[in-house]
Write a protein that holds these residues in place. Structure first.
Motif, short mmCIF file in Angstrom:
data_model
loop_
_atom_site.label_atom_id
_atom_site.label_comp_id
_atom_site.label_asym_id
_atom_site.label_seq_id
_atom_site.Cartn_x
_atom_site.Cartn_y
_atom_site.Cartn_z
N HIS A 256 73.42 80.51 -44.26
CA HIS A 256 72.10 79.87 -44.29
C HIS A 256 71.65 79.41 -42.90
N ARG A 257 72.56 79.44 -41.93
CA ARG A 257 72.20 79.01 -40.58
C ARG A 257 71.99 80.18 -39.63
N LEU A 258 72.39 81.36 -40.02
CA LEU A 258 72.28 82.52 -39.15
C LEU A 258 70.98 83.26 -39.37
N THR A 259 70.52 83.93 -38.33
CA THR A 259 69.34 84.76 -38.48
C THR A 259 69.73 86.03 -39.23
N LEU A 287 83.40 84.38 -35.71
CA LEU A 287 83.34 83.24 -36.63
C LEU A 287 83.65 81.93 -35.90
N LYS A 288 84.59 81.96 -34.97
CA LYS A 288 84.92 80.77 -34.19
C LYS A 288 83.74 80.39 -33.29
N TYR A 294 78.00 75.53 -35.19
CA TYR A 294 77.68 74.82 -36.43
C TYR A 294 78.97 74.21 -36.99
N PRO A 295 79.41 73.08 -36.45
CA PRO A 295 80.68 72.48 -36.84
C PRO A 295 80.76 72.20 -38.34
N ASP A 296 81.96 72.44 -38.88
CA ASP A 296 82.25 72.15 -40.28
C ASP A 296 83.63 71.52 -40.33
N VAL A 297 83.73 70.33 -40.90
CA VAL A 297 84.99 69.58 -40.89
C VAL A 297 86.12 70.37 -41.56
N TYR A 298 85.84 70.94 -42.72
CA TYR A 298 86.87 71.68 -43.45
C TYR A 298 87.34 72.89 -42.66
N LEU A 299 86.40 73.69 -42.16
CA LEU A 299 86.78 74.90 -41.44
C LEU A 299 87.48 74.59 -40.12
N SER A 300 87.05 73.55 -39.44
CA SER A 300 87.63 73.22 -38.14
C SER A 300 89.10 72.84 -38.24
#
Length: 318
Positions: A256-259, A287-288, A294-300
């Motif tokens: 939803h954040r990517l073009t 992806l990194k 677009y930081p994400d707590v779970y993914l980080s």
């Protein structure tokens, strides 16, 4: 890393002249690439029995349908099976802190698989044996990641082994410092995406096991079982389809954040990886990049992105 990973190793693989012919089988990957991250515990079971180097060659001999002996090739009357098993039992009791072990292939003491076994009354042989010391190691520490020097030349097997020893090291560190139910659940959460890439069925089974942690009276007993299940899951070879499932799952966090063009580029890169045109490193790098934007707590927190130091270059060939 504050504490280096503790890994056992056949002493000859570190370049020590302990083999039967007076030489060694120095494993460059261990000595040159792993040593900054690993503290090796060298063991030569045959030297530990008091044998010299050089020495007469040993071999495995099948004496009964389910019984294999360790004997000298030219003097089968001298049986070293009992002394070797006795040494193994004593030595392994001091190795429970290890997070992995690298053994010397084909050795009647240390080989992990396909060790030549001779018939007692003929020169016939078959490659279906396991070295006596390693056999005891696998029996007493079934959770321990073990690999042979030769198999570590395979990029996929090497990557799998290193991922396992880093994961087990982190779990061992947790058990030594601050083990609680919450910290163990947090550990498992960090490894979710990585575990999903190995085997979906076992991933869900382990997830259900962790969900039942509150039903266990003893946390130590739970960790003992969890460790075995974790290492069993990670001993599977992660497939391209398994990694593709994880990559597509992570892609969903950013869609939803990517073009439109960015989504197409990422989708195509993941598909090219699935088809074998790109290494795993390629889609993970992109992806990194998006995770940094677009930081994400779970993914980080996910070990999937960095299961081991990037300098080891293990994802170039998988």
């Amino acid at each position: 890393m504050v504490n280096k990973i503790q890994v056992g190793i056949s002493a000859c693989l570190l370049g020590e002249n302990v083999r039967f012919d007076g030489g060694h089988k120095r494993l460059a990957f261990a000595v040159e690439e792993l040593s900054p991250f690993v503290q090796f515990c060298p063991v030569c079971p045959e030297m530990a029995l008091g044998l010299s180097s050089p020495r007469p060659a040993l071999r495995l001999v099948k004496t009964e349908p389910n019984d294999t002996k360790l004997q000298f090739s030219r003097d089968p009357k001298e049986d070293l099976t009992v002394p070797m098993r006795h040494f193994a039992t004593q030595k392994i009791a001091s190795l429970l802190h290890l997070s992995g072990y690298i053994v010397c292939a084909k050795s009647p003491s240390c080989g992990m698989e396909r060790v030549r076994v001779y018939e007692s009354d003929s020169t016939n042989s078959s490659k279906n044996g396991v070295g006596i010391f390693t056999q005891e190691l696998m029996r007493n520490m079934p959770w321990l990641p073990i690999e042979e020097d030769g198999r570590l030349c395979d990029p996929a097997l090497r990557e799998n082994f290193i991922a396992r020893i880093f994961a087990l090291h982190e779990l061992n560190q947790l058990c030594e410092t601050h083990l609680t139910r919450a910290s163990l659940i947090s550990f498992h959460s960090r490894y979710k995406l990585l575990l999903l890439s190995y085997c979906q069925r076992q991933y869900y089974e382990l997830g259900r096991f962790v969900a039942g942690i509150g039903q266990w009276d003893s946390l130590d007993d739970f960790v003992y079982e969890y460790r075995h299940l974790l290492m069993t899951l990670m001993s599977n070879q992660a497939s391209r389809q398994g990694h593709t499932n994880v990559l597509q799952h992570v892609q969903g966090y950013f869609s939803h954040r990517l073009t439109s063009s960015q989504r197409s580029e990422l989708t195509l890169l993941i598909e090219h990886y699935r088809q074998g045109y790109q290494p795993l490193l390629s889609p993970i790098t992109l992806l990194k990049h998006y995770l940094a934007q677009y930081p994400d707590v779970y993914l980080s927190q996910q070990r999937y992105f960095d299961p081991y130091p990037e300098i080891l270059r293990l994802r170039y060939g998988v």
